[in-house]
Every structure is written in structure tokens, then in C-alpha cells.
Design a protein around this motif. Sequence first.
Motif, short mmCIF file in Angstrom:
data_model
loop_
_atom_site.label_atom_id
_atom_site.label_comp_id
_atom_site.label_asym_id
_atom_site.label_seq_id
_atom_site.Cartn_x
_atom_site.Cartn_y
_atom_site.Cartn_z
N UNK A 54 -65.00 25.46 -17.84
CA UNK A 54 -64.47 26.71 -17.26
C UNK A 54 -63.76 27.47 -18.47
N UNK A 55 -62.76 26.89 -19.05
CA UNK A 55 -62.03 27.56 -20.03
C UNK A 55 -62.87 28.13 -21.02
N UNK A 56 -63.82 27.25 -21.68
CA UNK A 56 -64.57 27.73 -22.82
C UNK A 56 -65.39 28.95 -22.41
N UNK A 57 -65.72 28.88 -21.39
CA UNK A 57 -66.38 30.29 -20.65
C UNK A 57 -65.46 31.63 -20.96
N UNK A 58 -63.98 31.38 -20.71
CA UNK A 58 -63.19 32.44 -20.81
C UNK A 58 -62.58 32.87 -21.97
N UNK A 59 -62.78 31.80 -22.82
CA UNK A 59 -62.45 32.01 -24.51
C UNK A 59 -62.78 33.34 -25.06
N UNK A 60 -64.11 33.99 -24.80
CA UNK A 60 -64.39 35.26 -25.46
C UNK A 60 -63.37 36.17 -24.77
N UNK A 61 -63.29 36.21 -23.59
CA UNK A 61 -62.45 37.21 -22.60
C UNK A 61 -61.04 37.27 -23.37
N UNK A 62 -60.51 35.91 -23.36
CA UNK A 62 -59.14 35.87 -23.85
C UNK A 62 -58.91 36.36 -25.34
N UNK A 79 -53.90 33.45 -26.70
CA UNK A 79 -54.21 32.19 -27.03
C UNK A 79 -54.46 31.55 -25.89
N UNK A 80 -55.60 30.61 -25.52
CA UNK A 80 -56.12 30.06 -24.14
C UNK A 80 -55.94 28.50 -24.71
N UNK A 81 -54.80 28.02 -24.23
CA UNK A 81 -54.81 26.47 -24.46
C UNK A 81 -55.19 25.51 -23.30
N UNK A 82 -55.62 24.28 -23.67
CA UNK A 82 -56.07 23.26 -22.61
C UNK A 82 -55.35 21.87 -22.93
N UNK A 83 -55.08 21.15 -21.84
CA UNK A 83 -54.72 20.02 -22.09
C UNK A 83 -55.05 19.28 -20.81
N UNK A 84 -55.50 17.98 -20.89
CA UNK A 84 -56.04 17.12 -20.00
C UNK A 84 -55.87 15.57 -20.24
N UNK A 85 -55.81 14.51 -19.39
CA UNK A 85 -55.84 13.35 -19.82
C UNK A 85 -57.40 12.87 -20.31
N UNK A 86 -57.41 12.01 -20.95
CA UNK A 86 -58.60 11.40 -21.71
C UNK A 86 -59.50 10.88 -20.72
N UNK A 116 -57.93 32.46 -11.39
CA UNK A 116 -56.80 32.34 -12.06
C UNK A 116 -56.78 32.76 -13.29
N UNK A 117 -57.91 32.51 -14.16
CA UNK A 117 -57.69 33.07 -15.67
C UNK A 117 -57.91 34.49 -15.70
N UNK A 118 -58.80 35.06 -14.80
CA UNK A 118 -59.01 36.28 -14.76
C UNK A 118 -57.58 37.34 -14.51
N UNK A 119 -56.93 36.77 -13.49
CA UNK A 119 -55.62 37.20 -13.37
C UNK A 119 -54.60 37.27 -14.62
N UNK A 120 -54.56 36.03 -15.00
CA UNK A 120 -53.85 35.63 -16.22
C UNK A 120 -54.17 36.72 -17.24
N UNK A 121 -55.38 36.70 -17.64
CA UNK A 121 -55.68 37.48 -18.91
C UNK A 121 -55.44 38.98 -18.52
N UNK A 122 -55.72 39.39 -17.41
CA UNK A 122 -55.54 40.60 -16.89
C UNK A 122 -54.16 41.19 -16.88
N UNK A 123 -53.30 40.35 -16.38
CA UNK A 123 -51.94 40.66 -16.39
C UNK A 123 -50.75 40.40 -17.28
N UNK A 124 -51.57 39.29 -18.31
CA UNK A 124 -50.69 38.85 -19.38
C UNK A 124 -50.57 39.79 -20.46
N UNK A 125 -49.48 39.61 -21.19
CA UNK A 125 -49.39 40.60 -22.30
C UNK A 125 -50.43 40.11 -23.41
N UNK A 126 -50.80 41.42 -24.19
CA UNK A 126 -51.55 41.09 -25.30
C UNK A 126 -51.06 40.27 -26.17
N UNK A 127 -51.86 39.38 -26.87
CA UNK A 127 -51.31 38.53 -27.96
C UNK A 127 -50.54 37.47 -27.43
N UNK A 128 -50.47 37.18 -26.03
CA UNK A 128 -49.67 36.25 -25.63
C UNK A 128 -50.21 34.82 -25.35
#
Length: 458
Positions: free
Chosen positions: A322-330, A336-343, A362-374
Motif C-alpha cells: 500500500x505504501x508503494x502505491x502512495x509513494x508518487x503522491x508523497x 519522504x514516506x518511510x516504512x519499517x516492519x519485521x522481517x 491514513x496516508x491520504x490524511x497524512x499527505x494532505x495535512x502534513x507539511x510539504x517537504x516533511x
Amino acid sequence: MHKSKSLRAQLIARLTLPLLVVVILDAVASYYVAMYFTDQAYDRWLLDSARSLVQEVKVKDDHVTFELPPIATEVFRWDDMDETFYKVEAESIGFMAGDGSLPSPAIAGLNQNKPYFFDGRIDDRPVRVASVLTVPEAGGDRVLVSVAETVNKRRSMMSELLLAVILPQILLVLITGFHIWTGVNRGLSPLRDLARLIGKRSARDFAPIPDTGVPLEVRSLTDTINGLLQRLGSTLITQQRFIENAAHQLRTPLAGLKIQAERALSADNPETMRLALSHIQNSANRVAHLNTQLLVLARSESISHGVPEFRLIDLARLARDCCMDWVPRALDRKIELGFEAPDSAVRISGDDVLLRELLGNLLDNAIGYGKAGGYIGVSIESAPHARLIVEDDGPGIPVGEQDKIFERFYRVPGSPGDGCGLGLAIVKEIADLHAAQINIGDRLPMHKGTRIEIVFTG
């Protein structure tokens, strides 16, 4: 199709059947009691008759004799209902007097001091027989005297006794059955009144049903119905508000589409037309986004009303895709869209389509309301429970607004952008469907931003 059962019939059956069983058992017991005492009474008469005949057995000239005058025989045999028989036989000489066809026991097996009773037949007619063994002289020949009679009087007496016992019982059953019927009808009348009261109601009348004078057993039903009416009323109000808000949210972009289309049609130069078409595209995207969110809400609600068909899902893999799908929008906002998960896989039971929509909102809200370059961080934790965490460095959510942001079409006052206020409502709906808990807090101490945790405890 299951056949419905009448509550009245079940109650009457459960109350009446035990009574009928008791009456039947009592009738059977009465029959055997009547038979016993009837046999006792008439057997006693047979024994007395046999003993009176024993008095006529005498010894003359060393020979056993039996003499009964004809008038005595006539008196002995007389009976207005039954026929009487007798038989006298000696052990040595056999039949001496009476009715030779009368059955009698073997003399050798009898006790002199104990009479013997049994049932037999004469000319295919049932008879009751009493036999008495006597010895006229000590050491002399043994003589068996048997007296029998048909069983008409016995049957007549048994019928009278049974009739005297059973008739009152039948009357008792009828009277009791009538009272059971009327009592059940009276007991069920509150249910009939309740059915009539509900049947007369309007489809939009959700006022509580009055329970004044309602029996305690029925009051639990009225309380349950009142609770259901209250929930239905609240649901209807929520749906009406939802429809009104949805119509309002759709009206704004549709009105913009209409205006911009008119501008494009009346434009004389390509630049003005291009600007109008750009506005049309934005409005169309907004309508499409709103339509998608409404469809997700409808799907989650339909699943919540039934039995969800969940399957095992790797939450870490789903979040990564899902994060990969939102990378272009970010990247469009230089975020910067970071991701961390167990192996290893983090497995939960759920609906992958809805969970993708949850993280997407959640990502839509974070990208929409987050600051540019954040920065936006998405992480997955597996212990002690599976946990999905989304953090951003935007302005954050005021504490006083954190209880309201999950309401449909609610937006924090002063929020930038043109959102419709459905994103977090969808997140809450999907989280509840998966029995997950939502925690909201600051990203880090002394830093602005929002941290939203979805904890899957199921």
C-alpha cells in the motif's frame, strides 16, 4: 420452510398432558384396585358356599357320601345374574356329585387347610372357582369340594366402581382443561395487545412502548423492543444526517463542474478553456474520491451487519504494498514516506481490501495535512499485538477535537484542503469491524505531528 408453532398450543399441551397422564395412570390403578376388591368379595362368597357343601360330606359304613336334597340344590344354584356350579370328588373314587364338566385342581397337590382359587371355563364361559379339600375322618379318603360361578356380577360391579371413579375424573379434566384454556388466553392477552399496538404504529414512530400494567414476564419483551426502537431511531437519524451531508458534499463539486463547464463552453481562448478544464478535472476527482469513500463505508457497514468472512493476512506485506502505491503522491509534495516492519510475517485475520482502504485513508490524511517537504513514517509491530502505526510531522490534532474526528463529514475547523471528512470515519468503521483499537497521540514528545496506532487485539 419451518412451520410456525402456536405458543398457546404449546402451553396448553404442556399443562394438559401431565394431567391426562395422571388421570390415565389413576384409571389403570383404579381398575386393578376394583378388580382386586371385587374378587375378594365374591371369592369370599364362593368359599363360604364351598364350606357349606363340605358340611354335607359324611362317612357311612366306611364310605364317603354326599347328599344334598333337591330343594337345597335349587336354592344353592339360584342367582338372578350368574350361574352357580359345584362338584364333589373323592381321591379314591373320583366324581361323586355336581357338574362333572367343572374344572378342578389335582387333589394330590392341595393343602387341607388352604382354599384354592382359580379361573376356568365351562361351556366356553369364564367362571371363577373355589376349591376346598376336606377329610371326613382322620386317615380317611380325601374329598375335594369345588364351587364356581360365572363372572357377570363381578364385571357389573367392576364397571360400576370404575364408572364411579372415572366419571368424576373426566369432569375434573374437563373443568381443569377449561380453566387452563381461559387462563392461557388471559395470560397471552398482553402479547396480543402488544402486537396490535405495534401493528398500528407508523414506520417512523420510534417512541417507547408504554409498559404500564404489563406483566413482569412481558415487560422484558417490551424493554427489549424499546431498546431496539431506540437503536433504530438513532440509526435512522444517523442515516438521514449521512444522506444530507453526502448530498451537500456532492453538491459543491457538481456545482463547480457545472460552472466550469459553462466557462469552458463560453471561453474564447485556449488558456481560459484549459483553466476551466483543470477545475473540471479537480471537481471530478473530488466527486470520484467522495464516491469511492461512500462505497467503502457502505461495504464495511454491510459486512458489519453479517458474519465477516475474514482470512489470514500478512499485515506487513499489505502495508508495504500500500505504501508503494502512495509513494508518487508523497513525492508530488516532496514528502519522504518511510516504512519499517519485521522481517517475519505479521499475520492477522481480516479483509485485505478494507485494510488497504484503512491505511490509504491514513496516508491520504497524512499527505494532505502534513507539511510539504516533511516526513511520514509507517511501521508495523508484532508484539504484544499486531500494530499499524502512521506518523506525520503536520500540525497535529488538538486534544479537544480527537473525539470528533471520527464522525462522518466532520472536519477540524481551519483545516486546509478540500477534504470531505470521511477518511477517518472510514478508518474507525474498518477498525471496529476488525475489533481493533485506535490510539491517537503526538508523533514524538516536544514535536508537532500526529501518531495514529491501530492495534489488532483479536
